[in-house]
Design an enzyme around this catalytic site. Sequence first.
Site, PDB file in Angstrom:
ATOM      1  N   SER A 125      23.267  52.625  46.763  1.00  0.00           N
ATOM      2  CA  SER A 125      23.473  52.273  45.362  1.00  0.00           C
ATOM      3  C   SER A 125      24.633  53.092  44.777  1.00  0.00           C
ATOM      4  O   SER A 125      25.735  53.070  45.353  1.00  0.00           O
ATOM      5  CB  SER A 125      22.168  52.491  44.590  1.00  0.00           C
ATOM      6  OG  SER A 125      22.192  51.838  43.346  1.00  0.00           O
TER       7      SER A 125
ATOM      8  N   ASP B 135      18.032  42.028  47.654  1.00  0.00           N
ATOM      9  CA  ASP B 135      18.667  42.908  46.666  1.00  0.00           C
ATOM     10  C   ASP B 135      19.551  42.063  45.755  1.00  0.00           C
ATOM     11  O   ASP B 135      20.600  41.579  46.185  1.00  0.00           O
ATOM     12  CB  ASP B 135      19.498  43.969  47.406  1.00  0.00           C
ATOM     13  CG  ASP B 135      20.134  44.984  46.459  1.00  0.00           C
ATOM     14  OD1 ASP B 135      20.086  44.789  45.229  1.00  0.00           O
ATOM     15  OD2 ASP B 135      20.689  45.978  46.970  1.00  0.00           O
TER      16      ASP B 135
ATOM     17  N   HIS C 280      16.371  45.908  45.882  1.00  0.00           N
ATOM     18  CA  HIS C 280      17.333  47.008  45.942  1.00  0.00           C
ATOM     19  C   HIS C 280      16.682  48.310  46.393  1.00  0.00           C
ATOM     20  O   HIS C 280      17.267  49.074  47.159  1.00  0.00           O
ATOM     21  CB  HIS C 280      17.965  47.177  44.562  1.00  0.00           C
ATOM     22  CG  HIS C 280      19.033  48.214  44.501  1.00  0.00           C
ATOM     23  ND1 HIS C 280      20.213  48.104  45.208  1.00  0.00           N
ATOM     24  CD2 HIS C 280      19.113  49.384  43.823  1.00  0.00           C
ATOM     25  CE1 HIS C 280      20.970  49.163  44.956  1.00  0.00           C
ATOM     26  NE2 HIS C 280      20.330  49.961  44.126  1.00  0.00           N
TER      27      HIS C 280
END
Lengths: 390, 390
Positions: free
Chosen positions: A161, A327, A360
């Site tokens: 991320s 995601d 995610h």
Amino acid sequence: MVALRVNKSHSEADQPSSPVVRFEADQPLKLDAGTLLSPFQVAYQTYGDLNADKSNAILVCHALTGDQHVASPNPVTGKPGWWQVLIGPGKVIDTDRFFVICANVIGGCLGSTGPASTDPATGKPYALNLPVITIRDMVRAQLMLIDHLGIDQLFCVIGGSMGGMQVLEWASSYPERVFSALPIATGARHSSQNIAFHEVGRQSVMADPEWLGGDYLVAGRRPEKGLAVARMAAHITYLSEAALHRKFGRNLQDRDRPTFGFDADFQIESYLRHQGMTFVDRFDANSYLYLTRAMDYFDLAADHGGRLVEAFAGTKTRFCLVSFTSDWLFPTEESRSVVHALNAAGASVSFVEIETDRGHDAFLLDEPELFAAIDGFLRSAARAKGLAVR
Amino acid sequence: MVALRVNKSHSEADQPSSPVVRFEADQPLKLDAGTLLSPFQVAYQTYGDLNADKSNAILVCHALTGDQHVASPNPVTGKPGWWQVLIGPGKVIDTDRFFVICANVIGGCLGSTGPASTDPATGKPYALNLPVITIRDMVRAQLMLIDHLGIDQLFCVIGGSMGGMQVLEWASSYPERVFSALPIATGARHSSQNIAFHEVGRQSVMADPEWLGGDYLVAGRRPEKGLAVARMAAHITYLSEAALHRKFGRNLQDRDRPTFGFDADFQIESYLRHQGMTFVDRFDANSYLYLTRAMDYFDLAADHGGRLVEAFAGTKTRFCLVSFTSDWLFPTEESRSVVHALNAAGASVSFVEIETDRGHDAFLLDEPELFAAIDGFLRSAARAKGLAVR
């Protein structure tokens, strides 16, 4: 109670329970905003031992609400480190073999200089007087830490991320310092939808009258409700619709029938409220503004004349990218466009898309395929670098 | 300024600029919450003329933030009616041929009884003393209006999103009153993710200190910031990632380079802020709580022993369902499961999935394929009912 929290949060910013490197006036941090930050400090944790030729260092870059406590209990929450499932003695990232470093990002709130840190010019917390921080600024500070530790080349830089953004920035800005790079569940820019969700979170914080234009710390207050709502909205984006359906569906909480009221009837409501409430105990609201802004500003192609391939021109770093099918914050397509650019730049790159419904957040979970991909890549990279392989 | 808005909003609730049917003590509204609402009123608009045998009536059900002003300028905003592209003389829903009715839902804030209406027991606005309203309650009130208008069978009931939920409820609860039904971009239940987004919106409103436990109207205040943030979060879910990328991308607002601050740098930020700010001028915060709750509670299968097919057993209503490929609030899968249930119930049903990147909001836009689907279905239904067809 609030005052207690505030004091804790404020002192945490300057005196964390981690080692700190303090860079004085002779070593300012050059910021993309066009100013210098000085003095500043970086709080970090290390695990394992640096070998004699300093060739076994792995830098872990944390995500938006992460911190340096990657493989040991978090002193604020008492919970295991956020990647302790992956990193430790005998684990996939084996601290018996590797020297693992993780630093709190600049702009953060767990010991590195951020908006809750004391502004030497005023003796009060910076609040919004801290210049806006970028992903590149974070990486620049990490480079100074790595220099301080005497490490010439990192064996690997890894993160998911916002951490993955830092990995890409490292590989782009300092390719000779990065032997291998492992960006996970990330992209080379923040999408319009992602900026939109971040803006909702920021507006929620700033709408809270306790925010006081950012000056809540000196007033002994905190915009807890606004930050909790911001976290709730963000948390939805970290999960997938399928995972929410599987975990919660339309199940009611502790009751057989709806209450016909506005209490948390559904389990998903109670879960989200809990996420919001626990988050405000461990995170600074202004840091949330700064770090979401840093992600929004990230656009590696734009930094290279609009051509992402130029960000990696001539790179010798070995790459492995990982994405997750469910995601929707950083869809596979974002990773694929980085892979295409790396291919065009002639880089060594592998790409793993992992089938999962966990969204995610899969990068933080005990995900066997992810661990297998990291393990395989690190083994191959270790052989290439001439490090001993188990 | 705030006080002015409050007065307007409050009086709007009791004295709207629409015809009103008031149901006195002898005609209470039976609520799913287990209580009776009495007296209550329904504000509505009509367009076109009811024919002699009262066979040409189309009921339009509005969505969460819609109202009865479907085909004429909205008196609050001055903008065209929300479906004026579709409904009017010579349009797809031709008011030269059909008698179109649209009523503000119970729980709303544009004239039908809602939380801003005066509670006869106290002389003050109901606020949270209004019982929680369900989709079935809204439909029950609409049925009373239809009875009042002397209409035995509606030629068609049509609506999108929350409006589509009402269409499904109408067809399920009063099949003999509905000749044809057109639910668009909707589902037979609200998903876990949708409940989650609604909960974020409600928490944002309730976190605003101006909300005052719901009693803001009597205090002459309004939770504008909380409601604006709620709207911003919800608005993201009405669009698709692709549409956001196409319309805004990472474009900056009125500037060449980012400001390195927390102003609205990106166009998407400024767009969202505008959406939030204009919404609070036309919508009551408590109504937002009630109507999101109504959607969350909606679960047509659960109301029929967990079997959706039972909701439509023996129906003779003709159905056409429409979904949009990029709608992630009510994905095609939700419509498909209704279609499967209708097929299992032996109903006459057609299903149109429209390829578009415009997301959930596509149902409100000038979408040629949607108009063609509605046109074709209404022509066919009109022939079947023996109505004159152009």
